[in-house]
Design an enzyme around this catalytic site. Structure first.
Site, PDB file in Angstrom:
ATOM      1  N   ASP A 100      11.762   6.326  10.088  1.00 36.12           N
ATOM      2  CA  ASP A 100      11.597   6.731  11.467  1.00 36.12           C
ATOM      3  C   ASP A 100      11.017   5.530  12.225  1.00 36.12           C
ATOM      4  OD1 ASP A 100      11.182   8.405  13.763  1.00 36.12           O
ATOM      5  OD2 ASP A 100       9.094   8.638  13.147  1.00 36.12           O
ATOM      6  N   ASP A 102       9.140   5.710  15.946  1.00 36.53           N
ATOM      7  CA  ASP A 102       7.902   5.986  16.675  1.00 36.53           C
ATOM      8  C   ASP A 102       6.828   6.530  15.737  1.00 36.53           C
ATOM      9  OD1 ASP A 102       9.787   5.451  18.601  1.00 36.53           O
ATOM     10  OD2 ASP A 102       9.048   6.958  19.995  1.00 36.53           O
TER      11      ASP A 102
END
Length: 301
Positions: A100, A102
């Site tokens: 991922d 963020d």
């Protein structure tokens, strides 16, 4: 041939103590420790044990001990974790790591940085937090948050990109994987206009994120195409693994929120990085320290 797996434990201490009861628990269940290797790195130390037994057997013994560590309020063991890693991951000649972005690859939430330019940061941050806890449908929450950006000058994209901070150890993790001949990709519920230049700078193999709609130099408050949600993230993990000829058993997925649940569950090793409880409970391994390159320690790189 005897089945083996690796038990990895680490802490923020300069010299990681062996978790209380671990060796005794293994011995009582008939699991022999075949080899022990210590490791150190910025902000942590630990050890990797090769142990006789299957991943299923060893996780049944280790996971309760790890849960006790996770619940401990003792500052001396804060951040300490134990994980069982399949031997085939540690020995694989080619791995795929998908992360991922963020609050995983980077320290910030890009949508909040953008929303700050519209004076809506607090409102958007509250929605993001709820979505990452799994309380809201991600696609619906994304559309609602992006709508707050309508009318912003597209130049804010460059301003936000300049503020991005990689998580501690992120650059080192990517460099270690690439130097060992492995592959690294990122998939994000954020935005391609922010992510693609960063991915190119880091030399990543693949990157996928949402596409902001821009018209006449302004953000319209919409995104193009399919939203990158939890189901789509798993699709990308599987797609990239197939394209590279890598089995799913040789994949690693890391994230921090509910939007990462499907890919973390599908990977050969799912890692929760300073994650919300829903993901921490579902992952194979947790990292509750700020160093992303602990992932390299988990798989022996």
């Amino acid at each position: 041939m005897q089945s083996t797996a690796f038990i990895v434990f680490y802490s923020a201490a300069s010299s990681c103590p062996e978790p209380v009861g671990l060796r005794r628990t293994l011995a009582a269940a008939g699991h022999e420790v075949i080899e022990e290797t210590a490791f150190t790195g910025a902000g942590r130390s630990g050890a990797r044990w090769e142990v006789a037994g299957t991943v299923r057997q060893l996780r049944a013994l280790v996971n309760p001990l790890d849960a006790q560590l996770a619940r401990s309020e003792d500052p001396a063991v804060r951040g300490t974790a134990i994980a069982v890693v399949p031997a085939e991951l540690v020995r694989a000649k080619k791995l795929l790591l998908v992360m991922d972005v963020d609050s995983t690859l980077i320290k910030q939430e890009v949508i909040e940085l953008l929303a700050a330019h519209a004076g809506r940061e607090a409102e958007v941050a509250a929605v993001t937090e709820s979505a990452m806890r799994g309380e809201l449908d991600f696609a619906a929450s994304l559309h609602a948050r992006v709508a707050t950006l309508a009318g912003l000058d597209a130049a804010v994209i460059d301003a936000v990109r300049a503020r991005l901070e990689l998580s501690d150890g992120a650059a080192e993790l990517i460099a270690a994987f690439k130097a060992a001949g492995h592959h690294v990709a990122v998939v994000s519920g954020g935005f391609a206009q922010i992510l693609d230049p960063l991915a190119a700078e880091l030399g990543l193999d693949f990157a996928r994120a949402n596409d902001l709609v821009i018209a006449e130099g302004k953000l319209t408050g919409a995104v193009n195409g399919t939203v990158v949600d939890r189901a789509f993230k798993e699709v990308m993990l599987r797609t990239w693994a197939k394209e590279l000829g890598i089995s799913m058993e040789h994949t690693i997925a890391a994230g921090d929120g509910a939007n990462d649940l499907d890919m973390v569950g599908a990977a050969g090793l799912g890692v929760a990085f300073n994650a919300k409880p829903l993901l921490r409970d579902a992952a194979d391994a947790r990292i509750d320290l700020p160093r992303l390159d602990i992932i390299a320690n988990l798989v022996g790189i």
